[in-house]
Write an enzyme that holds these catalytic residues in place. Structure first.
Site, PDB file in Angstrom:
ATOM      1  N   LYS A  26      -7.460   1.500  -3.082  1.00 44.12           N
ATOM      2  CA  LYS A  26      -7.014   0.958  -1.783  1.00 44.12           C
ATOM      3  C   LYS A  26      -6.971   2.060  -0.725  1.00 44.12           C
ATOM      4  CE  LYS A  26      -4.939  -1.049   1.589  1.00 44.12           C
ATOM      5  NZ  LYS A  26      -4.601  -2.276   2.225  1.00 44.12           N
ATOM      6  N   LYS A  52       0.453   5.627   8.230  1.00 45.36           N
ATOM      7  CA  LYS A  52       1.028   5.849   6.889  1.00 45.36           C
ATOM      8  C   LYS A  52      -0.073   5.944   5.835  1.00 45.36           C
ATOM      9  CE  LYS A  52       1.809   2.249   4.735  1.00 45.36           C
ATOM     10  NZ  LYS A  52       1.066   1.363   3.844  1.00 45.36           N
ATOM     11  N   THR A  67       0.873  -1.184   0.000  1.00 42.97           N
ATOM     12  CA  THR A  67       0.000   0.000   0.000  1.00 42.97           C
ATOM     13  C   THR A  67       0.904   1.226   0.000  1.00 42.97           C
ATOM     14  OG1 THR A  67      -1.675  -1.205   1.254  1.00 42.97           O
ATOM     15  CG2 THR A  67      -1.878   1.197   1.171  1.00 42.97           C
TER      16      THR A  67
HETATM   17  P1  NAP Z   1       5.568  -5.318   7.864  1.00 42.03           P
HETATM   18  O1  NAP Z   1       5.303  -6.572   8.625  1.00 42.03           O
HETATM   19  O2  NAP Z   1       6.074  -4.121   8.598  1.00 42.03           O
HETATM   20  O3  NAP Z   1       6.574  -5.678   6.667  1.00 42.03           O
HETATM   21  C1  NAP Z   1       7.136  -4.660   5.896  1.00 42.03           C
HETATM   22  C2  NAP Z   1       8.090  -5.243   4.898  1.00 42.03           C
HETATM   23  O4  NAP Z   1       8.763  -4.154   4.221  1.00 42.03           O
HETATM   24  C3  NAP Z   1       9.203  -6.089   5.550  1.00 42.03           C
HETATM   25  O5  NAP Z   1       9.556  -7.119   4.661  1.00 42.03           O
HETATM   26  C4  NAP Z   1      10.326  -5.074   5.690  1.00 42.03           C
HETATM   27  O6  NAP Z   1      11.619  -5.657   5.777  1.00 42.03           O
HETATM   28  C5  NAP Z   1      10.182  -4.329   4.374  1.00 42.03           C
HETATM   29  N1  NAP Z   1      10.862  -3.044   4.375  1.00 42.03           N
HETATM   30  C6  NAP Z   1      10.578  -1.953   5.138  1.00 42.03           C
HETATM   31  N2  NAP Z   1      11.422  -0.945   4.837  1.00 42.03           N
HETATM   32  C7  NAP Z   1      12.270  -1.409   3.872  1.00 42.03           C
HETATM   33  C8  NAP Z   1      13.344  -0.839   3.152  1.00 42.03           C
HETATM   34  N3  NAP Z   1      13.727   0.427   3.344  1.00 42.03           N
HETATM   35  N4  NAP Z   1      13.985  -1.606   2.242  1.00 42.03           N
HETATM   36  C9  NAP Z   1      13.590  -2.893   2.034  1.00 42.03           C
HETATM   37  N5  NAP Z   1      12.571  -3.488   2.680  1.00 42.03           N
HETATM   38  C10 NAP Z   1      11.902  -2.747   3.587  1.00 42.03           C
HETATM   39  O7  NAP Z   1       4.241  -4.830   7.111  1.00 42.03           O
HETATM   40  P2  NAP Z   1       3.047  -5.704   6.548  1.00 42.03           P
HETATM   41  O8  NAP Z   1       1.991  -5.832   7.582  1.00 42.03           O
HETATM   42  O9  NAP Z   1       3.590  -6.936   5.907  1.00 42.03           O
HETATM   43  O10 NAP Z   1       2.477  -4.729   5.415  1.00 42.03           O
HETATM   44  C11 NAP Z   1       3.126  -4.601   4.159  1.00 42.03           C
HETATM   45  C12 NAP Z   1       2.294  -3.683   3.269  1.00 42.03           C
HETATM   46  O11 NAP Z   1       0.962  -4.208   3.124  1.00 42.03           O
HETATM   47  C13 NAP Z   1       2.112  -2.272   3.838  1.00 42.03           C
HETATM   48  O12 NAP Z   1       2.100  -1.356   2.766  1.00 42.03           O
HETATM   49  C14 NAP Z   1       0.752  -2.346   4.522  1.00 42.03           C
HETATM   50  O13 NAP Z   1       0.145  -1.078   4.630  1.00 42.03           O
HETATM   51  C15 NAP Z   1       0.002  -3.275   3.592  1.00 42.03           C
HETATM   52  N6  NAP Z   1      -1.086  -4.065   4.185  1.00 42.03           N
HETATM   53  C16 NAP Z   1      -0.962  -4.547   5.457  1.00 42.03           C
HETATM   54  C17 NAP Z   1      -2.009  -5.308   5.979  1.00 42.03           C
HETATM   55  C18 NAP Z   1      -1.954  -5.897   7.376  1.00 42.03           C
HETATM   56  O14 NAP Z   1      -3.014  -6.254   7.907  1.00 42.03           O
HETATM   57  N7  NAP Z   1      -0.763  -6.012   7.992  1.00 42.03           N
HETATM   58  C19 NAP Z   1      -3.145  -5.566   5.199  1.00 42.03           C
HETATM   59  C20 NAP Z   1      -3.205  -5.078   3.897  1.00 42.03           C
HETATM   60  C21 NAP Z   1      -2.165  -4.331   3.401  1.00 42.03           C
HETATM   61  P3  NAP Z   1      12.225  -6.058   7.235  1.00 42.03           P
HETATM   62  O15 NAP Z   1      11.623  -7.370   7.553  1.00 42.03           O
HETATM   63  O16 NAP Z   1      13.667  -6.059   7.005  1.00 42.03           O
HETATM   64  O17 NAP Z   1      11.793  -4.957   8.197  1.00 42.03           O
END
Ligand code: NAP
Length: 273
Positions: free
Chosen positions: A173, A234, A102
């Protein structure tokens, strides 16, 4: 069987970003028999996928080299840009990049403008949290091209809705998630109002759940979700950067007021008790 027919010609899929969402999505694709190469900035999070049969890559460039399809699931626009710097020069002509993060339409369109010749970009952000990611029950909002193999893979992740040109999935989204976040914030606050008025919490919850905010009440009490408050903040910022939205500005202030909740699920906004 039909979905697998569409993707049987794919020899290599790269999956980059194995956080709360990416890891179960990648695991689901792997369990469906797809040839997955995975990368994550923090390498330890990729190891369980490797143990389940994925090929481990040391860098984003190594992951995407010779890949037919590249899937990214990263935190925010900054993360996408950081990974893109390494990915773009390594993509082969004919590759399809599908970003499921997102990040809003601006980041997606900026990325689309930088694609090498012969490479396509599709934005496919998802609604639904970690539980639906694991079971392949996400709601996938697609902007841009949807060639057969891309459609086949996305259909394994959930229900696919075509929204229009590249960036339109990310735009929709932002609309949908801001409605959810705003609804959760309002329900959490009205539960607090019920407490202040001395009403039984169970009564307030049950009656709220009979009205038009029933879905938000369900999300406030959801147990299988993990959408960190920091990521919700965010998403609200991505919206308020694009339009005057005073109610959502207030919601953002609520989301950022308690830094100790940043990594907790959005449901932590509800009052205790
Ligand atoms: P998350 O657990 O915080 O994972 C974030 C991912 O991004 C991790 O793999 C992290 O790597 C990577 N990352 C962050 N900064 C980076 C950088 N500078 N360079 C390379 N990799 C980087 O978040 P999430 O819950 O999976 O969500 C991911 C996306 O989906 C977001 O945009 C969120 O808004 C969206 N989303 C989330 C949900 C939910 O319920 N969680 C539902 C729908 C959509 P590291 O492991 O090294 O930190």
């Amino acid at each position: 069987m039909e979905k697998m027919d569409k993707i049987e010609k794919i020899e290599k899929i790269a999956f980059l970003g194995l956080g709360g969402m990416g890891a179960p999505m990648a695991r689901h694709l792997l369990a469906s028999g797809l040839p997955l190469t995975v990368w994550n900035r923090t390498a330890a999070k990729a190891r369980p996928l490797a143990e389940a049969g994925a090929v481990l890559a040391a860098t984003p460039a190594e992951a995407v080299r010779d890949a037919d399809l590249v899937l990214t699931m990263l935190a925010d626009p900054e993360a996408l840009l950081a990974v893109a710097a390494d990915v773009l020069p390594a993509l082969r002509p004919g590759a399809h990049w599908v970003d499921t993060s997102t990040v809003g339409p601006d980041a997606v369109r900026a990325l689309a403008a930088r694609l090498p010749d012969g490479v396509t970009l599709t934005d496919a952000p998802v609604m639904g949290s970690v539980d639906r990611a694991a079971s392949g029950d996400l709601w996938v909002l697609v902007g841009g091209p949807l060639p057969g193999p891309v459609a086949g893979v996305l259909e394994l992740l959930g229900k696919v809705t075509g929204c229009g040109p590249v960036g339109s999935g990310s735009a929709l989204k932002l609309v949908l998630i801001n409605a959810v976040i705003g609804g959760v914030a309002v329900v959490a606050e009205t539960l607090r109002l019920g407490q202040a008025l001395g009403l039984p919490a169970g009564l307030v919850r049950a009656e709220l759940a009979k009205g038009p905010l029933a879905g938000a009440v369900g999300r406030v009490f959801a147990e299988g979700s993990h959408f960190p408050v920091a990521l919700a903040a965010k998403d609200v910022s991505l919206a308020t950067d694009r339009a005057p939205l005073p109610v959502l500005e207030s919601v953002r202030a609520v989301l950022t007021a308690r830094p100790e909740l940043a990594e907790s699920d959005l449901s932590s906004l509800r009052p205790a008790g």
